[in-house]
Design a protein around this motif. Sequence first.
Motif, PDB file in Angstrom:
ATOM      1  N   GLU A 189       0.724  -1.105   0.015  1.00  0.00           N
ATOM      2  CA  GLU A 189       0.021  -0.030  -0.041  1.00  0.00           C
ATOM      3  C   GLU A 189       0.723   1.492  -0.071  1.00  0.00           C
ATOM      4  O   GLU A 189       2.068   1.256   0.444  1.00  0.00           O
ATOM      5  N   TYR A 232       1.109   0.088   8.991  1.00  0.00           N
ATOM      6  CA  TYR A 232       1.032  -1.166   8.366  1.00  0.00           C
ATOM      7  C   TYR A 232       1.715  -2.167   9.112  1.00  0.00           C
ATOM      8  O   TYR A 232       2.727  -1.723  10.080  1.00  0.00           O
ATOM      9  N   LEU A 289       1.198   4.520   1.768  1.00  0.00           N
ATOM     10  CA  LEU A 289       0.857   5.191   3.130  1.00  0.00           C
ATOM     11  C   LEU A 289       1.129   6.534   3.189  1.00  0.00           C
ATOM     12  O   LEU A 289       2.320   7.095   2.859  1.00  0.00           O
TER      13      LEU A 289
END
Length: 250
Positions: free
Chosen positions: A170, A178, A172
């Motif tokens: 992902e 995370y 961020l």
Amino acid sequence: MKNYSADHPGSYSCQAWSSVWAPNLVHVLACSALVLVVIMAAMTSTMVQAVDPDQLQDFCVADLSPTNPVIVNGFPCKPSANVTSKDFLFTGLSTPATVPTTGIKATATFATVFEYPALNTLGISHARLDFGPGGVIPPHTHPLASETLYVLEGTIYTGFVSYEGVLYAETLKVGDLYVFPKGTIHFQINVGTTHAASLNALTSQDPGLLFVANHLLASNIPDAVLETSLGINATAIKYLQASVPPLEGF
């Protein structure tokens, strides 16, 4: 031979089971099942340990003295009479590391038991990551810990590869969190145009650190093994070995 079960009607030995309930075959199966249950229970009790072992006291500030002759799994404790409140304070994450020891245009500042002895036996550690634009922490793994990453500044693309070979990743932004499961290969890259930083927490006082490319290509594994494993020839192996950026301090 004296029969214990006969003298103690409340006891339930395997011999008693067989004489009262069933012939010898059932007796053997019942005893075998009982033994199997005990073994499985013992295995389960050892397999559920997921992080560093629990401490047996409230703290154990590590004695990192090289002259200490005691060898343990971790570090021996500093005498409590010599412990002060300063032992529990760590200021090393307030500024980024000045040397890019773990990445390309990126630095990692560590707070493991080696830098922060108060973490001894507590099963935690931290790291601060700082990235210039385009800065990368290369794919790596922590064999002994799971990890979380909290973005302090900038935009970071990060992810991990599962045991099934699936990439989960992902982009961020500030305030995002995370998680990287224990032992999985993961990485970070600053995809923004300004400085980026994160605060990472790990579930071990000494999580270990293995960089995939460096440990694979610079660890004296025979070229024949690498050629077969990677499906490339000796010339390509030499090229890759010469191309991997060195990681200072590792």
